[in-house]
Design an enzyme around this catalytic site. Structure first.
Site, PDB file in Angstrom:
ATOM      1  CG  ASP A   1       6.825  13.786  24.745  1.00  0.00           C
ATOM      2  OD1 ASP A   1       7.720  14.609  24.527  1.00  0.00           O
ATOM      3  OD2 ASP A   1       6.771  13.126  25.794  1.00  0.00           O
TER       4      ASP A   1
ATOM      5  CB  ALA B   1       0.252  22.932  26.449  1.00  0.00           C
ATOM      6  CE  LYS B   2       5.571  16.631  26.915  1.00  0.00           C
ATOM      7  NZ  LYS B   2       6.676  17.044  26.036  1.00  0.00           N
ATOM      8  N   GLY B   3       0.561  17.008  27.457  1.00  0.00           N
ATOM      9  CA  GLY B   3      -0.568  16.136  27.751  1.00  0.00           C
ATOM     10  C   GLY B   3      -0.162  14.689  27.658  1.00  0.00           C
TER      11      GLY B   3
ATOM     12  CB  VAL C   1      -1.003  20.588  32.228  1.00  0.00           C
ATOM     13  CG1 VAL C   1      -0.610  21.836  33.008  1.00  0.00           C
ATOM     14  CG2 VAL C   1      -1.572  19.541  33.175  1.00  0.00           C
TER      15      VAL C   1
END
Ligand code: NAD
Length: 490
Positions: A216, A175-177, A130
């Site tokens: 992460d 952002a992150k995924g 995202v």
């Protein structure tokens, strides 16, 4: 909590219940932890009915331990993040139209991709990326591999990345995924294929000047190197060497930065030191407890030791331990490396979740997952300061309790920003073909994070608000300025 009776008559005892995590853990005996190092806390394959089936050999991996986790309803982290945004907007009367833009995510990429397992069968997995906002620079944010990853969580974490980069004033967006898997269920070769296939599926949605992933939860430098290699192998040859900064948090040999591995924990400790300085509080002899003993938690714990502070309790996914005389953070880190978790650490006593939270200490560093501090656990806490190493560790109700109890909070988007700050340094070094020394990295990190800390502190005083709201205000202020200067196309 009731025991669960299996078909063979054996009963599974609840190991630990946690309303907050909406998880229910069951333990199936404890055969030979020492027999293998594949110990893992959660089994996420089957539902409660198939409990008696014992580990489904989905991946051919042997597991010496079998826990069950049943996901109940999971509260929406994204809704909470939007509430925080609305609160900050109200306090400082930020432009409503601009807040409308940044309340939304820009792009949400969901990919389903097939991966060949070691036994040749195919699994189809789901991955997310995202991209929340890139007004301040390329999208930037971690990738996590966890069974509870879903679009809501990734949306929220991507949004928080935008606030974080804005607060510390670095030229990145948010952002992150992630992939919805438990890495312990896969062999190293399978994990490599999963990572590479996910990277391939994302294609040009990531890129060194467009969207830059980082480690992460359950991802690490090795995984970043696989992403880097896959990305570089699928672009034209003349662009390859200009693209090594497609990820940060890489191994040093592949272009990583010294100081990146410890950066998030280091940033947490710089914030704690600044808080101590502001409050005339002596960290020498101070006590602290840590939840999560992975990258962030274990580094924060080890660096706190250098201030002469004493670690007295730790909880991770395998259980909680306590020793009021002190736990040596380095020794525990070595133990966790060898055994996969803190459970059965011989130099401390096992305690349950509630006892861990109720341990009297000066500082609590949550460094696991979100929603750890709820109304119930916040009521138990007996500390002066919560330094949020994790993202979103405190839910709305928990936050109210912390405020009522006058426990200071250094909020996540400030406190754990050390990781993205040193990721920025890594990215810069790659772009300039430079290599910085550790003291240079640490000094620059300290300067940026302390400056951000002061801005948040001053905003809290100016607006007479809690620090979480103040941190949002600092972030919104920067984003609003940029949108006002540039306007909205066309
Ligand atoms: P990690 O995978 O290295 O460690 C996670 C730790 O949390 C492990 O010790 C695990 O056992 C523990 N944990 C998981 N579920 C738990 C549960 N139910 N109860 C208690 N403990 C549990 O991950 P990490 O990189 O250290 O990330 C931890 C947190 O910090 C996450 O919220 C992440 O988003 C945040 N964060 C990480 C970075 C980074 O650079 N790695 C940067 C900023 C923020």
């Amino acid at each position: 909590m009731k025991n669960i009776k299996q078909e063979n008559g054996q009963e599974l005892k609840p190991l630990r219940t946690s309303k907050e995590w909406k998880l229910l853990y069951y333990q199936h005996g404890r055969p030979g932890l020492e027999e293998g190092k594949k110990f893992k806390g959660l089994c996420n394959y089957c539902d409660l009915q198939s409990l008696c089936g014992l580990p489904k050999p989905e991946s051919g991996l042997w597991r010496c331990e079998h826990y069950r986790a049943k996901v109940w309803e999971k509260s929406s982290l994204h809704e909470y993040v939007l509430k925080l945004l609305a609160k900050a907007q109200g306090v400082n009367n930020f432009d409503r139209d601009i807040c409308k833009i940044i309340a939304e995510t820009m792009n949400e990429i969901v990919v389903h991709f097939p991966v060949k397992m070691d036994d040749d069968h195919i699994k189809v997995l789901t991955g997310y990326r995202v991209q929340h906002n890139n007004a301040l620079g390329p999208f930037k944010g971690g990738l996590r591999f966890h069974p509870m990853v879903d679009i809501d969580e990734i949306r929220a974490l991507a949004t928080m990345m935008t606030w974080k980069t804005a607060i510390v004033n670095i030229p990145f967006g948010g952002a992150k995924g992630g992939i919805q898997i438990d890495p312990a269920d896969f062999s190293p070769k399978e994990l490599e294929r999963i990572t590479r296939r996910f990277t391939f599926a994302l294609g040009n949605n990531i890129g060194p000047d467009y969207d830059i992933p980082a480690p992460d939860v359950n991802t690490n430098p090795k995984i970043m190197a696989w992403i880097q290699d896959t990305y570089m192998s699928t672009i034209p040859p003349d662009e390859r060497n200009r693209s090594i900064h497609v990820v940060t948090g890489k191994p040093i040999e592949s272009g990583g930065s010294v100081g990146r591995e410890k950066a998030t924990g280091q940033g947490v400790v710089f914030c704690i030191e600044k808080w101590a300085q502001d409050h005339g509080f002596d960290l020498k002899g101070a006590t602290y407890i840590v939840q999560g003993y992975g990258n962030v938690g274990s580094w924060a714990a080890r660096l706190m030791k250098m201030n002469g502070s004493r670690l007295i309790a730790v909880e991770d996914v395998t259980g909680a331990i306590r020793n009021k005389e002190g736990i040596d953070p380095d020794d525990l880190a070595q133990y966790v490396k060898e055994h996969g978790g803190v459970v059965d650490y011989p130099k401390a006593q096992a305690v349950d979740h509630e006892v861990f939270f109720n341990t009297k200490a000066d500082i609590f560093i949550p460094a696991a997952l979100e929603n750890a501090i709820t109304r119930d656990t916040a009521e138990l806490l007996n500390v002066k300061l919560v330094a949020e190493g994790a993202n979103g560790p405190t839910d709305e109700e928990g936050d109210k309790v912390l405020q009522r109890k006058k426990i200071d909070v250094i909020p996540d988007i400030l406190c754990n920003s050390g990781g993205v700050i040193v990721s920025y340094f890594e990215w810069l070094q790659n772009k300039r073909s430079e290599f910085w020394e550790l003291d240079e990295v640490d000094a620059k990190l300290k300067k940026i994070i302390v400056r951000a800390y002061e801005k948040v502190r001053d905003a809290a005083q100016k607006h007479r608000v809690d620090w979480r709201t103040a941190a949002q205000i600092v972030a919104l202020y920067r984003l609003e300025m940029v949108y006002k200067e540039r306007g909205v196309f066309p």
